[in-house]
Design an enzyme around this catalytic site. Structure first.
Site: not given
Length: 1136
Positions: A468, A657, A848
Site C-alpha cells: 500500500d 491550480k 485508484r
C-alpha cells in the site's frame, strides 16, 4: 521486455480486410456486454471469435497496421489437453472441489440482491428480510470446530497416513508394537493444533463481540433509545456522535452543523486518511427539530447493494408535501459502515446492514494459509510412500507369496512405516513456534507480532511484494517545501522573506484603504488588463499567496473548549477564531499543507462554508470573499478552480491550480514552467501550478447563464459543462509553482533498494490519485531514476485496451502506472497477456484500486506466476489483499490496527520488513528444510536397517527393534540434537542484510528439492546398510548382540550426522549432543530386556561399535570437506 514473449507470425495481406472489419467492430460494439454478443454473430470470419483473440505479439505487425489482430484458439488448445493426464494429475481434485462447492451452494443458496424502498424510522415497513447488522470474522462455530480442524489436518497426506497406520494397530493380526508408540505423537500434534486454533478462534470471537456490542442512539417516536450495533435494522434512524464508528450503510439526513455538511474519516474503507465532506439531504436538514423526522412521510429508494465504494444512486421522496419533494441522492449523501464521523453529530437512515454493507462486501473471507515448504514436504512424503509400497511388494515377492501374503504385505508396510517418520510434523510445528518467538524477541525490529505461526518459512521464498502507499511507504504528512515565481525561488530557509513581503503588502494596502477606500481599485484593474507591466516581487508574492489561500476545498474546523456537543458546538465555535482551536480538513492532505503554509506566512483562512470564505491578514483584519462557483478536482481534468468575489472591492477573480500537464496549455506563454516542474519532480516534490484571471461582472454573468444551462442538460451533461468551463480557461496569468513533499517513512528508500537487490519485484497498489502515486513511486525510488515510466492511458472498451497494450508492449525496462478502471478492462479481455507483460516490469503502480481489486491482483499473480506473494498494508482497505497473499504483513499505523490484526505478521514500520525477510525469513526456510530432511533421514536409515535384517533372515516380517527402543530412538536419544538444527545459521544476520543478493537463491527452492532429498536418501541407504551388515558380520554368538551393536552405532551415527549438518555452532547444540549421549549411556543399565549388559561392558563391543560408526560417517565428512574446497556455496565465499 518483448523478447521473452512468443511471437506469432503476421498473416498474409489477404487477411488484412477481415482484420479491418474487426477493427470497425471495436468502435461499433462499445463496452457493453450486450453489444459484444450482438456484433459477434455479424462477423463474416467465424474463426475470429474475440474470446480467442490474444494480443498482437509481432513487432512488424504493429508497425504495418495498428488494427491487425491475430486469432489463436488458445481456449480450444487448453481443452484438448484435458485428457487422462489432466484427470490423474489435477482432474480428481477439480471434480471433488466442484462437487463440494455445488453442495455448499445448495445448502447456503444466496439471496438475490435487490433495490429497496426504506421508510424513515419504520423498519417494519420493509418488504423483505435483510441480514443482521453483525460482524463475524470467525472461521468455525461450536458444531463445525472439531470437524473443521480435523479436516484441515487430515487433508494432508502425511497426517492421513499416520492416522491409517495408527488405526491398523487395533487389528491383532497387524499389531507390531505398543499402541502408544503410534498414538502418542499423533495425539500430541492434534492437541497442539486444536489448542492453537481454539485460542485464535476465541480471540476472533472476542473482537467481533466488542464491535457488535457497541451502543448507538436510535431515534424513535418516544425519543432516543440505546441500541447495540448488531440490533440495528434497515429503516432505523441512528445518531452517530463525533469520533464514533458508523455501524451500517446510511443516507445522511441531518447534522449539528448549520451548513448541512460534515466530515468523515474513511481510512478503514479506502485507505485514504484525508477527511471526506458529506452533505445532508436538504429536505430533512431544513426541518426545525429532530423529532420532525417522524412527523413527515418520507422514504429513500436505494439501488441494490454493490461493492463499489465510490458511487451510489438513489432518491429521497417526501410524500406529505404538495407537490411531493424529490431529491436525487449520490455518493456525497451516504455514510458507509466502518467510516468514522470526524466533525459534529450526524443522523442517518440505515439502508444496508451486515453482509450487504460496502465494507463487508469488499472484505474477502480469510483462507487457511499453507506454506510452500509444507506442500513440498507433502510431495516428498508421497514419494516415500510409493517407495514404502514398492519395498513391501518386493519383500512379499521374494517370499514367494506364501501363506496369507496380503497380511504379510500389510505387516511389511507397518514395519517400514518409519520411512515416513511420525515425528516430522511435531518437529516442524515446534520449529515454527521457535522461529516466531525469535522474530518477536528481535530487538532490531521491536513490536513485531507473529499472528500465524504456520508459515514463517514463506518469508524466505517471496518473489512479489505488493504494498500500500498511504501510511505504509509514506507518513501521509505533507510539508510545503518550495514556491517558485519564475525569476525567484523560495525554499524552506527563505520563508521568512515571504512573510515580510506579505506583511508589507497588507500594511500598504491598509494605509491606502484608510486614505481612500476605492483608491486601490483602478491600478489593480490596470495590472490585470495589461500583464506586460512588470510587477514588483512583493506584489507577485502577495498575489501568489492570496491565490493559494483562496483556491482549495479546505474547511477550518474549530474544536469546542467548553465541552458542549451537538448543535451548539458549531454555533459557539463560529465566533472563536483563535489559532489554537483551529484544524483544517480537506479531501487531500496537499490542500491542507498549502493552507497551513499560508497561515505560517501571515495570511490565514479562518472560516468557510458553501458560499463564503474569510481570511485574516497579518494585522488581524478579516477579509471576506463570496464563493460564486467551485470546480472540484477530477482525475480527468487534473485541476480545480474557484470563482470568488472580494466583498470589499467587488472584484471577481477566477483562480485555478492543477498538474503541470493540465495547466501548461491554459496559462500565458512562459519559458520556465516545464523546466522547474521537472526539477521539483526529481526532488520528489508534488507540484501544482497556480494561475488566475480577472473577470468583469458582464463576463461572469454570461458565463453563469451558460454554465447553469449546461448543468440542466440531460444529454452529455459532463461534456457540455466541461466545454463551458474551458471557455474561461484561456490565457490565464501564471502566478507561481508550488512544491509539497509527502514525507516518506524512515529508511523506505534503502529498504526498497534492498528488496529489489534481493530479487523481489515490488508492486504498489493504492487508492490514491495517479499523479500522487507516480510522485511517491519516484521519491521512494520504487522506480529508479534511469527507468522510464509508462502511464497506461484510460481505456473503457476492448479496442482501446488492445491498442494501449500493444503500445506498452513495445516499451523496454519501464515501470507501469495504471488506474483501477483501466486495469479492470484489461483483465476482463486480456488477463493473460496483461499479467505476462506486467510481470516483466521492474515495478508496477496501480492507483485508484478498490480493496477487492487489490486482492484480485494478488490472486492473479499467484495463478499466473506460481510464485510466492507478500502483501503489506496498514488500513482496513488492505485487509482483503493481506488475507489473499501467501504471506500478509500489517503495519500498526495512523489508520488503526485492522490490517495488523488481520495479517500473519505485524510490524511497526516499513523498514522492519528488510530484516524480517533477509534474516528471519532466510533462517526459517533454511532451518526447516534441514530439519525436515534430517528427520526423514532418521526414518529412512532405520527402515533400511529393517529391510536388510528382513532380507537376511528369509524375508520374515519381524521387527528388528521393539518397544521402548523405537520410542527412545525418535525421542530422548536423538530428539534434542536434531531439533537443535532450528538454531543453525549459514551466515550472520549482518551479512544477510549487507548482501541481499543471497536471498535470490532461496526463491529457487534449492534447500529442499528432489535433488537434495535424493542425496539424503542415498546417504540413508549407505549408512543403514553399513550399520546392519557391519553388525551382522561382527557379532559372534547371540542375536541380542546384533541389536546392541547396531542400535548403539545408529545412535552415535545420528549424533555425528547432526554435527556434520551444523554450519554455525550454538552452545545449546553442544549441550543437546552430550545430553542425548548421556541419556543413552545411562539408560543401557535399564534395558536388560533388549541388551546383554555383560556384553556391552566389554572392549569388543566398544571397538565393533566404533569401527562401524567410523565407516558409516567418515566418507561423508571427507566428501563435505572436498565440496566446500572445490565448489563452495555463495554464503561460504562471503564468510571467508
Amino acid at each position: 521486455m518483448a523478447d521473452q514473449i512468443p511471437l506469432y507470425p503476421v498473416r498474409s495481406a489477404a487477411a488484412a480486410a477481415a482484420n479491418r472489419k474487426r477493427a470497425v467492430y471495436y468502435s461499433a460494439a462499445g463496452p457493453g456486454p450486450g453489444a459484444d454478443r450482438h456484433s459477434r454473430y455479424q462477423l463474416e470470419d467465424e474463426s475470429a471469435h474475440l474470446d480467442e483473440m490474444p494480443l498482437m505479439m509481432s513487432e512488424e505487425g504493429f508497425e504495418n497496421e495498428e488494427s491487425d489482430y491475430h486469432t489463436l484458439p488458445r481456449a480450444r488448445i487448453m481443452q484438448r489437453k484435458r485428457g487422462l493426464e489432466w484427470f490423474v494429475c489435477d482432474g480428481w481434485k477439480f471434480l471433488c472441489t466442484s462437487c463440494c462447492d455445488w453442495l455448499v451452494n445448495i445448502c447456503q443458496r444466496k439471496k438475490e440482491l435487490k433495490a429497496r424502498t426504506v421508510w424513515l424510522g419504520c423498519p417494519e415497513k420493509c418488504e423483505e428480510k435483510h441480514p443482521r447488522n453483525s460482524i463475524k470474522n470467525q472461521k468455525y462455530n461450536v458444531f463445525t470446530f472439531i470437524p473443521g480442524v480435523l479436516y484441515e489436518q487430515f487433508k494432508f497426506f502425511l497426517n492421513l497416513y499416520f492416522l491409517v497406520i495408527s488405526c491398523s494397530q487395533f487389528v491383532p493380526a497387524l499389531k507390531i508394537g505398543y499402541l502408544y508408540t503410534y498414538w502418542a505423537p499423533l495425539g500430541f500434534v492434534l492437541a497442539v493444533t486444536m489448542t492453537r486454533e481454539a485460542i485464535d478462534e476465541f480471540r476472533r470471537f472476542q473482537r467481533d463481540k466488542e464491535v457488535n456490542s457497541q451502543l448507538y442512539s436510535k431515534l424513535t417516536v418516544r425519543g432516543k433509545v440505546q441500541v447495540k450495533s448488531s440490533d440495528i435494522q434497515v429503516g432505523d434512524l441512528i445518531i452517530v456522535e463525533k469520533n464514533q464508528r458508523i455501524p451500517s450503510d446510511m443516507v445522511f439526513l441531518r447534522t449539528s452543523d448549520k451548513a448541512g455538511s460534515c466530515f468523515i474519516r474513511t481510512d478503514q474503507l479506502d485507505g485514504e486518511t484525508d477527511w471526506k465532506l458529506k452533505v445532508a439531504v436538504s429536505c430533512t436538514q431544513r426541518l426545525p427539530a429532530l423529532g420532525d423526522l417522524f412527523s413527515i412521510s418520507a422514504y429513500v429508494y436505494a439501488q441494490k447493494p454493490q461493492m463499489d465504494i465510490h458511487s451510489f444512486e438513489g432518491t429521497f421522496t417526501r410524500e406529505d408535501s404538495d407537490p411531493p419533494v424529490h431529491e436525487s441522492l449520490s455518493i456525497e449523501n451516504t455514510l458507509w459502515a466502518s467510516t468514522v464521523v470526524a466533525s459534529g453529530t450526524v443522523i442517518g437512515v440505515v439502508i444496508y446492514t451486515g453482509k450487504e454493507t460496502r465494507s463487508v462486501m469488499n472484505t474477502s473471507n480469510p483462507k487457511n494459509k499453507v506454506g510452500l515448504l509444507d506442500l513440498e514436504l507433502n510431495r516428498l512424503t508421497k514419494a516415500l510412500f510409493l517407495a514404502l509400497v514398492a519395498l513391501s511388494v518386493v519383500m512379499v515377492t521374494l517370499q514367494g507369496f506364501v501363506g496369507p501374503w496380503y497380511r504379510n504385505l500389510f505387516r511389511f508396510l507397518l514395519l517400514f512405516s518409519y520411512i515416513i517418520p511420525i515425528s516430522l510434523r511435531v518437529n516442524l510445528d515446534m520449529g515454527k513456534a521457535v522461529y516466531g518467538w525469535m522474530m518477536m524477541k528481535d530487538e532490531n525490529i521491536p513490536g513485531t507480532v507473529v499472528r500465524t505461526s504456520t508459515i514463517p518459512e514463506e518469508l524466505g521464498r517471496l518473489v512479489y511484494l505488493l504494498t500500500d502507499k498511504t501510511g505504509t511507504l509514506t507518513q501521509n504528512e505533507m510539508v510545503f517545501k518550495r514556491l517558485h515565481l519564475g525569476t525567484v525561488s523560495y525554499g524552506a530557509d527563505t520563508m521568512d522573506e515571504i512573510q515580510s513581503h506579505v506583511r508589507d503588502s497588507y500594511s500598504q494596502m491598509q494605509s491606502q484603504a484608510g486614505g481612500n477606500n476605492t483608491g486601490s481599485t483602478p491600478p489593480r484593474k490596470a495590472q490585470s488588463s495589461a500583464p506586460k507591466v512588470r510587477k514588483s516581487v512583493s506584489s507577485r508574492i502577495h498575489e501568489a499567496v492570496k491565490a493559494i489561500v483562496l483556491c482549495h476545498n479546505v474547511t477550518p474546523v474549530y474544536e469546542s473548549r467548553a465541552g458542549v456537543t451537538g448543535e451548539t458546538e458549531f454555533a459557539e465555535a463560529d465566533q472563536d477564531f483563535s489559532d489554537e482551536n483551529r484544524t483544517y480538513q480537506a479531501s487531500s492532505p496537499d490542500e491542507v499543507a498549502l493552507v497551513q503554509w499560508t497561515e505560517s506566512v501571515g495570511l490565514t483562512l479562518v472560516s468557510r462554508d458553501l458560499t463564503s470564505m474569510q481570511l485574516k491578514t497579518p494585522s488581524g483584519q478579516v477579509l471576506s470573499f463570496c464563493i460564486l462557483q467551485l470546480f472540484p478536482f477530477t482525475s480527468e481534468s487534473k485541476r480545480m478552480g474557484i470563482i470568488v468575489r472580494d466583498e470589499s472591492t467587488a472584484e471577481i477573480t477566477f483562480y485555478m491550480k492543477g498538474a503541470d500537464v493540465a495547466m501548461s496549455p491554459i496559462v500565458q506563454y512562459n519559458d520556465w514552467l516545464e523546466e522547474e516542474c521537472g526539477n521539483m519532480a526529481r526532488e520528489g516534490l508534488r507540484t501544482l501550478v497556480v494561475a488566475k484571471k480577472a473577470l468583469t461582472e458582464e463576463q461572469y454573468q454570461d458565463f453563469e447563464s451558460r454554465y447553469t444551462q449546461a448543468k440542466l442538460s440531460m444529454h452529455d451533461r459532463s461534456l457540455k459543462v466541461a466545454a463551458v468551463v474551458e471557455s474561461l480557461e484561456r490565457e490565464m496569468e501564471l502566478l507561481c509553482l508550488t512544491g509539497v513533499e509527502d514525507q516518506l517513512q524512515a529508511d523506505v528508500r534503502p529498504t526498497l533498494e534492498m528488496l529489489r537487490n534481493a530479487g523481489i519485484k515490488i508492486w504498489m497498489l493504492t487508492g490514491d490519485k495517479l499523479e500522487t502515486a507516480t510522485c511517491i513511486a519516484k521519491s521512494s525510488h520504487l522506480v529508479s531514476r534511469t527507468q522510464d515510466i509508462h502511464i497506461f492511458r484510460q481505456v473503457t472498451n476492448r479496442g482501446e485496451a488492445h491498442l494501449e497494450l500493444n503500445a506498452f508492449r513495445r516499451k523496454h525496462d519501464c515501470a507501469l502506472v495504471i488506474s483501477g478502471d483501466s486495469l479492470e478492462v484489461c483483465l476482463k479481455y486480456y488477463e493473460h497477456e496483461f499479467v505476462e507483460l506486467a510481470c516483466q516490469c521492474p515495478a508496477v503502480v496501480c492507483c485508484r484500486c478498490s480493496p477487492t481489486q487489490k486482492a484480485h491482483i494478488v490472486t492473479l499473480l499467484q495463478q499466473h506466476t506460481g510464485r510466492r506473494t507478500c502483501a503489506i498494508g496498514d488500513g482496513g482497505n488492505d485487509v482483503s489483499m493481506i488475507q489473499a497473499a501467501d504471506c500478509g504483513i500489517g503495519i500498526e499505523g495512523k489508520e488503526g490496527k485492522q490490517a495488523s490484526l488481520a495479517a500473519d505478521f505485524s510490524i511497526r514500520q516499513f523498514r522492519h520488513i528488510g530484516r524480517l525477510l533477509m534474516v528471519h525469513g532466510r533462517n526459517s526456510y533454511k532451518r526447516s528444510a534441514a530439519l525436515g530432511q534430517f528427520v526423514m533421514h532418521r526414518g529412512l536409515i532405520i527402515s533400511t536397517m529393517q529391510a536388510v535384517f528382513s532380507s537376511v533372515f528369509y524375508f520374515a516380517s519381524v521387527p528388528l527393534y521393539q518397544g521402548f527402543l523405537m520410542v527412545g530412538y525418535a525421542t530422548i536419544y536423538t530428539m534434542f540434537p536434531v531439533f537443535s538444527l532450528v538454531l543453525d545459521q549459514d551466515v550472520k544476520p549482518e551479512m544477510a542484510m549487507l548482501y541481499p543478493e543471497l536471498y535470490k537463491d532461496l526463491t529457487k527452492g534449492r534447500s529442499l528439492s528432489f535433488k537434495t532429498f535424493l542425496i539424503w536418501v542415498l546417504i540413508s541407504i549407505y549408512q543403514g546398510g553399513i550399520l546392519m551388515y557391519g553388525a551382522l558380520v561382527l557379532f559372534e554368538s547371540e542375536f541380542v548382540h546384533v541389536v546392541a551393536i547396531s542400535f548403539t552405532a545408529l545412535i552415535l551415527t545420528e549424533l555425528l550426522m547432526v554435527a556434520l549438518t551444523v554450519r554455525t555452532w550454538h552452545w545449546l547444540m553442544v549441550v543437546a549432543e552430550f545430553l542425548s549421549l548421556g541419556c543413552y549411556v545411562s539408560s543401557l543399565a535399564f534395558l536388560n530386556e533388549y541388551f546383554d549388559v555383560a556384553f556391552i561392558t566389554t572392549v569388543a563391543f566398544l571397538w565393533k561399535v566404533s569401527a562401524i560408526t567410523v565407516v558409516s560417517c567418515l566418507p561423508l565428512y571427507v566428501l563435505k570437506y572436498l565440496r566446500r574446497k572445490l565448489s563452495p556455496p555463495s554464503y561460504c565465499k562471503l564468510a571467508s
